[in-house]
Structure formats: C-alpha cells, structure tokens
Motif scaffolding. Structure first.
Motif, PDB file in Angstrom:
ATOM      1  N   ILE A 138       0.846  -1.201   0.000  1.00  0.00           N
ATOM      2  CA  ILE A 138       0.000   0.000   0.000  1.00  0.00           C
ATOM      3  C   ILE A 138       0.877   1.246   0.000  1.00  0.00           C
ATOM      4  O   ILE A 138       0.628   2.193  -0.757  1.00  0.00           O
ATOM      5  N   ARG A 139       1.912   1.264   0.826  1.00  0.00           N
ATOM      6  CA  ARG A 139       2.801   2.422   0.868  1.00  0.00           C
ATOM      7  C   ARG A 139       3.515   2.611  -0.474  1.00  0.00           C
ATOM      8  O   ARG A 139       3.668   3.740  -0.939  1.00  0.00           O
ATOM      9  N   GLN A 140       3.924   1.523  -1.116  1.00  0.00           N
ATOM     10  CA  GLN A 140       4.569   1.620  -2.426  1.00  0.00           C
ATOM     11  C   GLN A 140       3.602   2.154  -3.481  1.00  0.00           C
ATOM     12  O   GLN A 140       3.984   2.961  -4.334  1.00  0.00           O
ATOM     13  N   PHE A 141       2.335   1.728  -3.419  1.00  0.00           N
ATOM     14  CA  PHE A 141       1.354   2.221  -4.376  1.00  0.00           C
ATOM     15  C   PHE A 141       1.136   3.720  -4.203  1.00  0.00           C
ATOM     16  O   PHE A 141       1.081   4.466  -5.181  1.00  0.00           O
ATOM     17  N   PHE A 142       1.014   4.182  -2.963  1.00  0.00           N
ATOM     18  CA  PHE A 142       0.809   5.611  -2.734  1.00  0.00           C
ATOM     19  C   PHE A 142       2.016   6.423  -3.182  1.00  0.00           C
ATOM     20  O   PHE A 142       1.869   7.527  -3.710  1.00  0.00           O
ATOM     21  N   LYS A 143       3.212   5.880  -3.014  1.00  0.00           N
ATOM     22  CA  LYS A 143       4.410   6.563  -3.502  1.00  0.00           C
ATOM     23  C   LYS A 143       4.367   6.654  -5.018  1.00  0.00           C
ATOM     24  O   LYS A 143       4.649   7.714  -5.597  1.00  0.00           O
ATOM     25  N   LYS A 144       3.997   5.562  -5.687  1.00  0.00           N
ATOM     26  CA  LYS A 144       3.884   5.564  -7.143  1.00  0.00           C
ATOM     27  C   LYS A 144       2.839   6.585  -7.606  1.00  0.00           C
ATOM     28  O   LYS A 144       3.070   7.343  -8.548  1.00  0.00           O
ATOM     29  N   MET A 145       1.705   6.617  -6.916  1.00  0.00           N
ATOM     30  CA  MET A 145       0.630   7.543  -7.272  1.00  0.00           C
ATOM     31  C   MET A 145       1.092   8.989  -7.117  1.00  0.00           C
ATOM     32  O   MET A 145       0.860   9.825  -8.001  1.00  0.00           O
ATOM     33  N   MET A 146       1.763   9.314  -6.029  1.00  0.00           N
ATOM     34  CA  MET A 146       2.193  10.685  -5.794  1.00  0.00           C
ATOM     35  C   MET A 146       3.316  11.090  -6.753  1.00  0.00           C
ATOM     36  O   MET A 146       3.367  12.236  -7.199  1.00  0.00           O
ATOM     37  N   ASP A 147       4.208  10.154  -7.090  1.00  0.00           N
ATOM     38  CA  ASP A 147       5.249  10.447  -8.074  1.00  0.00           C
ATOM     39  C   ASP A 147       4.631  10.719  -9.442  1.00  0.00           C
ATOM     40  O   ASP A 147       5.032  11.657 -10.139  1.00  0.00           O
ATOM     41  N   TYR A 148       3.646   9.914  -9.828  1.00  0.00           N
ATOM     42  CA  TYR A 148       2.989  10.113 -11.124  1.00  0.00           C
ATOM     43  C   TYR A 148       2.227  11.433 -11.120  1.00  0.00           C
ATOM     44  O   TYR A 148       2.228  12.162 -12.109  1.00  0.00           O
ATOM     45  N   LYS A 149       1.589  11.760 -10.000  1.00  0.00           N
ATOM     46  CA  LYS A 149       0.877  13.043  -9.880  1.00  0.00           C
ATOM     47  C   LYS A 149       1.852  14.201 -10.053  1.00  0.00           C
ATOM     48  O   LYS A 149       1.577  15.157 -10.764  1.00  0.00           O
ATOM     49  N   ALA A 150       3.005  14.128  -9.406  1.00  0.00           N
ATOM     50  CA  ALA A 150       3.992  15.203  -9.488  1.00  0.00           C
ATOM     51  C   ALA A 150       4.483  15.399 -10.921  1.00  0.00           C
ATOM     52  O   ALA A 150       4.708  16.527 -11.358  1.00  0.00           O
ATOM     53  N   ASP A 151       4.632  14.314 -11.654  1.00  0.00           N
ATOM     54  CA  ASP A 151       5.117  14.398 -13.029  1.00  0.00           C
ATOM     55  C   ASP A 151       4.046  14.852 -14.009  1.00  0.00           C
ATOM     56  O   ASP A 151       4.364  15.341 -15.090  1.00  0.00           O
ATOM     57  N   ASN A 152       2.760  14.691 -13.677  1.00  0.00           N
ATOM     58  CA  ASN A 152       1.695  14.921 -14.653  1.00  0.00           C
ATOM     59  C   ASN A 152       0.660  15.963 -14.247  1.00  0.00           C
ATOM     60  O   ASN A 152      -0.347  16.106 -14.937  1.00  0.00           O
ATOM     61  N   THR A 153       0.875  16.689 -13.172  1.00  0.00           N
ATOM     62  CA  THR A 153      -0.055  17.749 -12.790  1.00  0.00           C
ATOM     63  C   THR A 153       0.246  18.988 -13.627  1.00  0.00           C
ATOM     64  O   THR A 153       1.409  19.369 -13.776  1.00  0.00           O
ATOM     65  N   PRO A 154      -0.792  19.621 -14.166  1.00  0.00           N
ATOM     66  CA  PRO A 154      -0.552  20.846 -14.946  1.00  0.00           C
ATOM     67  C   PRO A 154       0.070  21.931 -14.066  1.00  0.00           C
ATOM     68  O   PRO A 154      -0.298  22.096 -12.903  1.00  0.00           O
ATOM     69  N   THR A 155       1.010  22.676 -14.632  1.00  0.00           N
ATOM     70  CA  THR A 155       1.677  23.722 -13.867  1.00  0.00           C
ATOM     71  C   THR A 155       1.027  25.092 -14.065  1.00  0.00           C
ATOM     72  O   THR A 155       1.297  26.010 -13.314  1.00  0.00           O
ATOM     73  N   SER A 156       0.186  25.231 -15.085  1.00  0.00           N
ATOM     74  CA  SER A 156      -0.510  26.490 -15.288  1.00  0.00           C
ATOM     75  C   SER A 156      -1.926  26.202 -15.800  1.00  0.00           C
ATOM     76  O   SER A 156      -2.241  25.091 -16.216  1.00  0.00           O
ATOM     77  N   ILE A 157      -2.740  27.220 -15.807  1.00  0.00           N
ATOM     78  CA  ILE A 157      -4.136  27.061 -16.214  1.00  0.00           C
ATOM     79  C   ILE A 157      -4.241  26.714 -17.693  1.00  0.00           C
ATOM     80  O   ILE A 157      -5.185  26.053 -18.116  1.00  0.00           O
ATOM     81  N   GLU A 158      -3.277  27.114 -18.506  1.00  0.00           N
ATOM     82  CA  GLU A 158      -3.305  26.815 -19.941  1.00  0.00           C
ATOM     83  C   GLU A 158      -3.101  25.323 -20.205  1.00  0.00           C
ATOM     84  O   GLU A 158      -3.514  24.813 -21.250  1.00  0.00           O
ATOM     85  N   ASP A 159      -2.450  24.614 -19.273  1.00  0.00           N
ATOM     86  CA  ASP A 159      -2.191  23.191 -19.457  1.00  0.00           C
ATOM     87  C   ASP A 159      -3.414  22.336 -19.252  1.00  0.00           C
ATOM     88  O   ASP A 159      -3.428  21.174 -19.612  1.00  0.00           O
ATOM     89  N   LEU A 160      -4.458  22.886 -18.628  1.00  0.00           N
ATOM     90  CA  LEU A 160      -5.680  22.119 -18.399  1.00  0.00           C
ATOM     91  C   LEU A 160      -6.348  21.938 -19.706  1.00  0.00           C
ATOM     92  O   LEU A 160      -6.888  21.188 -20.231  1.00  0.00           O
TER      93      LEU A 160
END
Length: 141
Positions: free
Chosen positions: A119-141
């Motif tokens: 479970i801890r490994q999955f949450f780490k994977k999820m948060m790493d993927y979120k960090a790499d793929n979250t839009p950084t500005s409103i234009e990226d949405l």
C-alpha cells in the motif's frame, strides 16, 4: 465527482474520460508496473460516502485506479459500484498518524489504513505520477 458506475452509461463514461483521461494501454500499464492498488480498508470517510457504505454490513474497502490525468477510487455498497473521480489538480493526499492515508477532493474524503508495504509503495507511485503529470498552469488544463 461521486457517481454510480454499476451500469454502462456513455454520458458518464465521457465525463470520466474528460476528467481523468482514458485508461492506460497495456504497454503503459506494464511500464508503470501496474495501475491498480491492493485492497484498501476505509477507516473513515465524508458523510456522502459514509451514507452509501452504511447501507450494508460488509467491510468498507476500496481500490484505486491510476489514469493519465487523475485517479478513480471505487467502492461497493449493496450490489452497486460507486466511484470517486479525482483529477490530479484536485487531489490532496496526507499521511497521518497510525499508518493512515487521507485522500481529499473538494468536500469528499476517504481515510485508508496503510498497514502493508504494498500500500505504501502504491501511494508513492501515485504521488510520483501526480507530481510528473499535474498541470503547472491554467493553460495546461
């Protein structure tokens, strides 16, 4: 968005796809090492989700599916399947005391027991993927 996903509904499928993206292809799933979580035990949740879970006497469990632009947290109540659709830009995850992860989207939340390494490994994977793929500005949405 909290939705009943038990039955095929093209309009709802389109809303989910617009919100969190299409499911990963088999090649992408293999590259990520899987996109689904192990069985997660719910310790507490928001009122709307709690009202659904209290309809039966089963254990309150859920699972999480990663998508390109967000996650889908699914749980069952009675014979229905419900999903909390959370785009990455609305996702907040907190690790609390006593091995508990809290997942928030607007006024919905689910607290999950994290008593295993998987479970801890999955949450780490999820948060790493979120960090790499979250839009950084409103234009990226």
């Amino acid at each position: 968005m909290l939705a009943n996903v038990s039955y095929s509904n093209k309009e709802l499928d389109k809303k989910i796809t617009d919100s969190v993206g299409k499911p990963f292809t088999l090649k992408e799933r293999w590259k990520l090492g899987g996109i689904g979580s192990p069985k997660l035990f719910i310790t507490s949740c928001s009122v709307e989700i709690g009202n659904l879970l209290n309809l039966d006497n089963n254990l309150n469990t859920c699972n999480i599916e990663l998508r390109p632009k967000g996650i889908i947290l699914r749980f069952r109540s009675l014979l229905e399947t419900y999903a909390l659709i959370v785009p990455y830009y609305k996702l907040s995850v907190y690790k609390g005391e006593a091995q508990v992860y809290s997942i928030y989207r607007d006024h919905y939340f689910v607290k999950i027991k994290s008593d295993t390494k998987a479970i801890r490994q999955f949450f780490k994977k999820m948060m790493d993927y979120k960090a790499d793929n979250t839009p950084t500005s409103i234009e990226d949405l």
